[in-house]
Design a protein around this motif. Structure first.
Motif, PDB file in Angstrom:
ATOM      1  N   CYS A   1     -28.741 -69.544 -31.384  1.00 33.93           N
ATOM      2  CA  CYS A   1     -29.628 -70.380 -30.569  1.00 33.93           C
ATOM      3  C   CYS A   1     -29.079 -71.802 -30.552  1.00 33.93           C
ATOM      4  O   CYS A   1     -29.147 -72.505 -31.551  1.00 33.93           O
ATOM      5  CB  CYS A   1     -31.045 -70.346 -31.133  1.00 33.93           C
ATOM      6  SG  CYS A   1     -32.224 -71.228 -30.109  1.00 33.93           S
ATOM      7  N   GLU A   2     -28.557 -72.209 -29.424  1.00 36.86           N
ATOM      8  CA  GLU A   2     -27.822 -73.471 -29.324  1.00 36.86           C
ATOM      9  C   GLU A   2     -28.644 -74.727 -29.613  1.00 36.86           C
ATOM     10  O   GLU A   2     -28.083 -75.782 -29.869  1.00 36.86           O
ATOM     11  CB  GLU A   2     -27.190 -73.596 -27.945  1.00 36.86           C
ATOM     12  CG  GLU A   2     -28.224 -73.654 -26.821  1.00 36.86           C
ATOM     13  CD  GLU A   2     -27.622 -73.445 -25.454  1.00 36.86           C
ATOM     14  OE1 GLU A   2     -28.053 -74.157 -24.526  1.00 36.86           O
ATOM     15  OE2 GLU A   2     -26.761 -72.581 -25.317  1.00 36.86           O
ATOM     16  N   ASN A   3     -29.970 -74.627 -29.580  1.00 40.52           N
ATOM     17  CA  ASN A   3     -30.803 -75.814 -29.776  1.00 40.52           C
ATOM     18  C   ASN A   3     -31.374 -75.934 -31.185  1.00 40.52           C
ATOM     19  O   ASN A   3     -32.125 -76.856 -31.456  1.00 40.52           O
ATOM     20  CB  ASN A   3     -31.949 -75.821 -28.765  1.00 40.52           C
ATOM     21  CG  ASN A   3     -31.424 -75.891 -27.354  1.00 40.52           C
ATOM     22  OD1 ASN A   3     -30.537 -76.678 -27.059  1.00 40.52           O
ATOM     23  ND2 ASN A   3     -31.936 -75.047 -26.495  1.00 40.52           N
ATOM     24  N   VAL A   4     -31.026 -75.007 -32.057  1.00 42.44           N
ATOM     25  CA  VAL A   4     -31.560 -75.031 -33.424  1.00 42.44           C
ATOM     26  C   VAL A   4     -30.518 -75.626 -34.360  1.00 42.44           C
ATOM     27  O   VAL A   4     -29.356 -75.217 -34.369  1.00 42.44           O
ATOM     28  CB  VAL A   4     -31.957 -73.614 -33.877  1.00 42.44           C
ATOM     29  CG1 VAL A   4     -32.372 -73.604 -35.335  1.00 42.44           C
ATOM     30  CG2 VAL A   4     -33.082 -73.087 -33.000  1.00 42.44           C
ATOM     31  N   LEU A   5     -30.954 -76.597 -35.147  1.00 44.71           N
ATOM     32  CA  LEU A   5     -30.086 -77.296 -36.084  1.00 44.71           C
ATOM     33  C   LEU A   5     -30.698 -77.225 -37.478  1.00 44.71           C
ATOM     34  O   LEU A   5     -31.909 -77.404 -37.636  1.00 44.71           O
ATOM     35  CB  LEU A   5     -29.937 -78.766 -35.664  1.00 44.71           C
ATOM     36  CG  LEU A   5     -29.127 -79.669 -36.578  1.00 44.71           C
ATOM     37  CD1 LEU A   5     -27.645 -79.305 -36.529  1.00 44.71           C
ATOM     38  CD2 LEU A   5     -29.314 -81.131 -36.183  1.00 44.71           C
ATOM     39  N   PHE A   6     -29.875 -76.950 -38.472  1.00 46.03           N
ATOM     40  CA  PHE A   6     -30.306 -76.931 -39.869  1.00 46.03           C
ATOM     41  C   PHE A   6     -29.656 -78.097 -40.597  1.00 46.03           C
ATOM     42  O   PHE A   6     -28.510 -78.458 -40.312  1.00 46.03           O
ATOM     43  CB  PHE A   6     -29.889 -75.626 -40.554  1.00 46.03           C
ATOM     44  CG  PHE A   6     -30.522 -74.397 -39.978  1.00 46.03           C
ATOM     45  CD1 PHE A   6     -31.769 -73.979 -40.413  1.00 46.03           C
ATOM     46  CD2 PHE A   6     -29.872 -73.650 -39.008  1.00 46.03           C
ATOM     47  CE1 PHE A   6     -32.361 -72.837 -39.883  1.00 46.03           C
ATOM     48  CE2 PHE A   6     -30.449 -72.507 -38.478  1.00 46.03           C
ATOM     49  CZ  PHE A   6     -31.693 -72.104 -38.918  1.00 46.03           C
TER      50      PHE A   6
ATOM     51  N   VAL B   1     -20.956 -78.997 -33.790  1.00 46.34           N
ATOM     52  CA  VAL B   1     -21.129 -78.883 -32.342  1.00 46.34           C
ATOM     53  C   VAL B   1     -21.859 -77.585 -32.061  1.00 46.34           C
ATOM     54  O   VAL B   1     -21.535 -76.538 -32.635  1.00 46.34           O
ATOM     55  CB  VAL B   1     -19.760 -78.885 -31.621  1.00 46.34           C
ATOM     56  CG1 VAL B   1     -19.931 -78.714 -30.120  1.00 46.34           C
ATOM     57  CG2 VAL B   1     -18.996 -80.161 -31.925  1.00 46.34           C
ATOM     58  N   SER B   2     -22.863 -77.633 -31.179  1.00 46.45           N
ATOM     59  CA  SER B   2     -23.619 -76.420 -30.835  1.00 46.45           C
ATOM     60  C   SER B   2     -22.721 -75.432 -30.101  1.00 46.45           C
ATOM     61  O   SER B   2     -21.695 -75.810 -29.531  1.00 46.45           O
ATOM     62  CB  SER B   2     -24.847 -76.773 -29.995  1.00 46.45           C
ATOM     63  OG  SER B   2     -24.453 -77.279 -28.740  1.00 46.45           O
ATOM     64  N   LYS B   3     -23.132 -74.182 -30.105  1.00 47.03           N
ATOM     65  CA  LYS B   3     -22.305 -73.108 -29.546  1.00 47.03           C
ATOM     66  C   LYS B   3     -22.634 -72.779 -28.096  1.00 47.03           C
ATOM     67  O   LYS B   3     -22.184 -71.785 -27.580  1.00 47.03           O
ATOM     68  CB  LYS B   3     -22.472 -71.816 -30.361  1.00 47.03           C
ATOM     69  CG  LYS B   3     -22.406 -71.861 -31.873  1.00 47.03           C
ATOM     70  CD  LYS B   3     -21.349 -72.704 -32.466  1.00 47.03           C
ATOM     71  CE  LYS B   3     -21.277 -72.526 -33.967  1.00 47.03           C
ATOM     72  NZ  LYS B   3     -21.723 -73.650 -34.753  1.00 47.03           N
TER      73      LYS B   3
END
Length: 172
Positions: A80-85, A31-33
């Motif tokens: 950065c809430e929109n960055v996913l690895f 879940v994004s922060k």
């Protein structure tokens, strides 16, 4: 008691649990922060895709299908809430910008030719990425990258910053 039974009937649990032709399984989720009403849920699936949902409504937003092999983890960036690895057994860690409409990774961090990643993580300030490999011959490796971009070409493949190896040869 009757209202609970009505709620269960409305859920149609049995129907949701029925197998389908495309039985895709959830492997990992994160879940994004960000702010609660803007948080995202990322799910890596057994069909090698990553699905993004709105956390509050569970509305499907987008899907990424750019991994050729099994996914071994997903993590949203801490800062950065929109960055996913995401890490893949093909020896890559990919970086996605969930704000973009593109289904392409914005960065690809590549390991060495025989690397098969089985785990990975991102530092708490999002500057270092580390991926662990499965055992190759008698060694396992931890591969490190600098996640900060230092080139004008954001989609360029990033080479490792360094590698730590550990010999797993039995003593004797």
């Amino acid at each position: 008691m009757e209202t609970i039974e009505k709620q269960f009937v409305n859920l149609r649990v049995a129907k949701r649990a029925a197998p389908t032709k495309d039985s895709t399984y959830l492997l990992n989720m994160d879940v994004s922060k960000g702010e609660k009403n803007r948080q995202l849920v990322a799910i890596s699936c057994s069909n090698k895709s990553i699905r993004i949902y709105n956390r509050e409504t569970l509305t499907f937003l987008r899907e990424y299908n750019a991994h050729p092999n099994l996914l071994n983890g997903i993590h949203f960036a801490h800062c950065c809430e929109n960055v996913l690895f995401s890490a893949c057994s093909d020896g890559t860690v990919k970086c996605w910008d969930t704000c973009l409409s593109s289904s392409d990774a914005v960065k690809v961090f590549s390991g060495f030719p025989l690397n098969v990643f089985i785990s990975f993580d991102v530092s708490c300030n999002d500057t270092i990425i580390c991926a662990g490999t499965e055992k190759y011959e008698d060694d396992v490796f931890m591969v490190f990258w600098d996640a900060r971009s230092n080139s004008k070409n954001m989609s360029a493949t990033q080479e490792p910053l360094g590698v730590y190896s550990d010999c797993q040869e039995p003593l004797g």
